[in-house]
Design a protein around this motif. Structure first.
Motif, mmCIF file in Angstrom:
data_model
loop_
_atom_site.group_PDB
_atom_site.id
_atom_site.type_symbol
_atom_site.label_atom_id
_atom_site.label_comp_id
_atom_site.label_asym_id
_atom_site.label_seq_id
_atom_site.Cartn_x
_atom_site.Cartn_y
_atom_site.Cartn_z
ATOM 1 N N ARG A 235 5.413 9.808 -5.600
ATOM 2 C CA ARG A 235 4.406 10.153 -6.592
ATOM 3 C C ARG A 235 3.173 9.280 -6.375
ATOM 4 N N ALA A 236 2.005 9.890 -6.530
ATOM 5 C CA ALA A 236 0.768 9.138 -6.332
ATOM 6 C C ALA A 236 -0.326 9.683 -7.236
ATOM 7 N N GLY A 237 -1.230 8.812 -7.603
ATOM 8 C CA GLY A 237 -2.399 9.188 -8.393
ATOM 9 C C GLY A 237 -3.558 8.285 -8.025
ATOM 10 N N ILE A 238 -4.772 8.785 -8.183
ATOM 11 C CA ILE A 238 -5.956 8.020 -7.810
ATOM 12 C C ILE A 238 -6.954 8.020 -8.948
ATOM 13 N N THR A 239 -7.641 6.894 -9.121
ATOM 14 C CA THR A 239 -8.601 6.715 -10.204
ATOM 15 C C THR A 239 -9.883 6.123 -9.647
ATOM 16 N N CYS A 240 -11.019 6.541 -10.185
ATOM 17 C CA CYS A 240 -12.302 5.909 -9.883
ATOM 18 C C CYS A 240 -12.705 5.055 -11.070
ATOM 19 N N LEU A 241 -12.782 3.752 -10.868
ATOM 20 C CA LEU A 241 -13.190 2.820 -11.901
ATOM 21 C C LEU A 241 -14.694 2.588 -11.818
ATOM 22 N N PRO A 242 -15.288 1.998 -12.830
ATOM 23 C CA PRO A 242 -16.710 1.648 -12.731
ATOM 24 C C PRO A 242 -16.974 0.727 -11.545
ATOM 25 N N ASP A 243 -18.223 0.652 -11.141
ATOM 26 C CA ASP A 243 -18.659 -0.223 -10.041
ATOM 27 C C ASP A 243 -18.092 0.218 -8.697
ATOM 28 N N ASN A 244 -17.866 1.527 -8.535
ATOM 29 C CA ASN A 244 -17.462 2.093 -7.248
ATOM 30 C C ASN A 244 -16.165 1.483 -6.717
ATOM 31 N N VAL A 245 -15.138 1.526 -7.565
ATOM 32 C CA VAL A 245 -13.813 1.029 -7.204
ATOM 33 C C VAL A 245 -12.826 2.186 -7.272
ATOM 34 N N LEU A 246 -12.180 2.490 -6.152
ATOM 35 C CA LEU A 246 -11.113 3.493 -6.116
ATOM 36 C C LEU A 246 -9.768 2.778 -6.114
ATOM 37 N N VAL A 247 -8.831 3.280 -6.920
ATOM 38 C CA VAL A 247 -7.492 2.703 -6.993
ATOM 39 C C VAL A 247 -6.474 3.822 -6.815
ATOM 40 N N LEU A 248 -5.691 3.724 -5.752
ATOM 41 C CA LEU A 248 -4.614 4.667 -5.473
ATOM 42 C C LEU A 248 -3.289 3.985 -5.778
ATOM 43 N N ARG A 249 -2.469 4.595 -6.638
ATOM 44 C CA ARG A 249 -1.169 4.022 -6.987
ATOM 45 C C ARG A 249 -0.069 4.953 -6.494
ATOM 46 N N VAL A 250 1.021 4.336 -6.008
ATOM 47 C CA VAL A 250 2.096 5.105 -5.395
ATOM 48 C C VAL A 250 3.447 4.584 -5.879
ATOM 49 N N LEU A 251 4.367 5.505 -6.160
ATOM 50 C CA LEU A 251 5.770 5.203 -6.409
ATOM 51 C C LEU A 251 6.599 5.979 -5.404
ATOM 52 N N GLY A 252 7.675 5.363 -4.893
ATOM 53 C CA GLY A 252 8.474 6.073 -3.911
ATOM 54 C C GLY A 252 9.926 5.644 -3.894
ATOM 55 N N ARG A 253 10.758 6.500 -3.320
ATOM 56 C CA ARG A 253 12.178 6.183 -3.118
ATOM 57 C C ARG A 253 12.392 5.412 -1.827
ATOM 58 N N GLU A 254 11.566 5.713 -0.802
ATOM 59 C CA GLU A 254 11.722 5.104 0.510
ATOM 60 C C GLU A 254 10.427 4.405 0.892
#
Length: 286
Positions: A235-254
């Motif tokens: 599972r993954a999701g991505i967010t754009c924060l203020p000040d031009n910051v991208l954050v990609l978060r990931v959860l996984g089994r392997e």
């Protein structure tokens, strides 16, 4: 390491690296180390403008009482890529926590790819990790941090221990752009079905990729979000924060699936954020 209240015994090691731009070439201009924490010979597989370095911890892991400090400084207009030859192993703590403090300073117009392989947290490990990123005017950075709770290859789950991490992103004026803390306790978070997961919906692997630069916009985040997985294995999701910051978060089994997702998005983001093609470090092929 005072900020982490490091324990008084165990291996204490520190590594300081400084990268500088000389005409069209980025060089490893400063290299100091104390204790078992070193860097191999700097390389230029992508040409003279980008300097690669591999951070090596010869003991192979961090045990209770160990304290490591890594300080990376990328000078004006320089471009550095750093990785590791293998995972960082966090061993059984024996009643004392292990600590790692990482500071990444990227000066005006500089670029940094911070790409260490994953953390592997052994059962009964007690971990303290801090990552601080400081960015100059016009600097860009892409980095990640991935963690596997328990030794999958050995069939071991993470049933006892603690994971504590702190992350801060600051600009050249020391203004805080993004900060977060994570406190995961294995024993308190065990599920009744025995799968564990430390409150991560039962997933033993979690990771965060961050990218900072003028190209890191909401439109870019939305375009990347369309292809992200969301299933029982990954599972993954991505967010754009203020000040031009991208954050990609990931959860996984392997862990391998999570690693490949991080790599694929780094390869996609690098030409957009840094303005240079993505090219895998050679050490990953060995």
């Amino acid at each position: 390491m005072n900020s982490l209240n490091a324990p008084p015994t165990g291996w204490h090691a520190a590594l300081t690296l400084g990268f500088a731009r000389h005409d069209t070439r980025t060089v490893l201009a400063t290299r100091r180390h104390h204790g078992p924490l070193v860097v191999q010979k700097s390389l230029h597989p992508e040409g003279p403008g980008i300097c690669h370095a591999i951070v090596v911890h010869p003991p192979g892991g961090i045990a209770g009482g160990d304290a490591l400090a890594i300080d990376i400084d990328v000078g004006n207009e320089a471009h550095a890529l750093l990785t590791t030859p293998g995972a960082t192993k966090w061993y059984k703590s024996q009643g004392r926590f292990g600590a790692q403090d990482i500071t990444l300073t990227v000066h005006d117009g500089a670029k940094l790819d911070w790409l260490p392989l994953e953390n592997i947290v052994f059962d009964h490990a007690d971990v303290r990790q801090r990552i601080t990123v400081r960015l100059g005017e016009g600097a860009t950075v892409i980095g990640w941090d991935a963690t596997l709770l328990g030794r999958q290859a050995a069939g071991e789950q993470w049933t006892q221990g603690d994971w504590r991490s702190n992350f801060e992103l600051r600009d050249a004026n020391d203004r805080l752009l993004w900060a977060e803390q994570a406190m995961l306790g294995a024993q308190d978070a065990q599920r009744s079905d025995g799968t564990g997961g430390a409150g991560l919906a039962g997933f033993p692997v979690f990771a965060t990729l961050w990218a900072v630069g003028r190209a890191c916009t909401r439109e870019l985040a939305e375009s990347l979000a369309e292809g992200l997985p969301f299933n029982d294995a990954l599972r993954a999701g991505i967010t754009c924060l203020p000040d031009n910051v991208l954050v990609l978060r990931v959860l996984g089994r392997e862990v391998e699936a999570v690693r490949q997702l991080l790599i694929s998005h780094w390869l996609t983001l690098r030409p957009i954020v840094h303005g240079v093609p993505g090219e895998l470090p050679r050490i990953w092929a060995t």
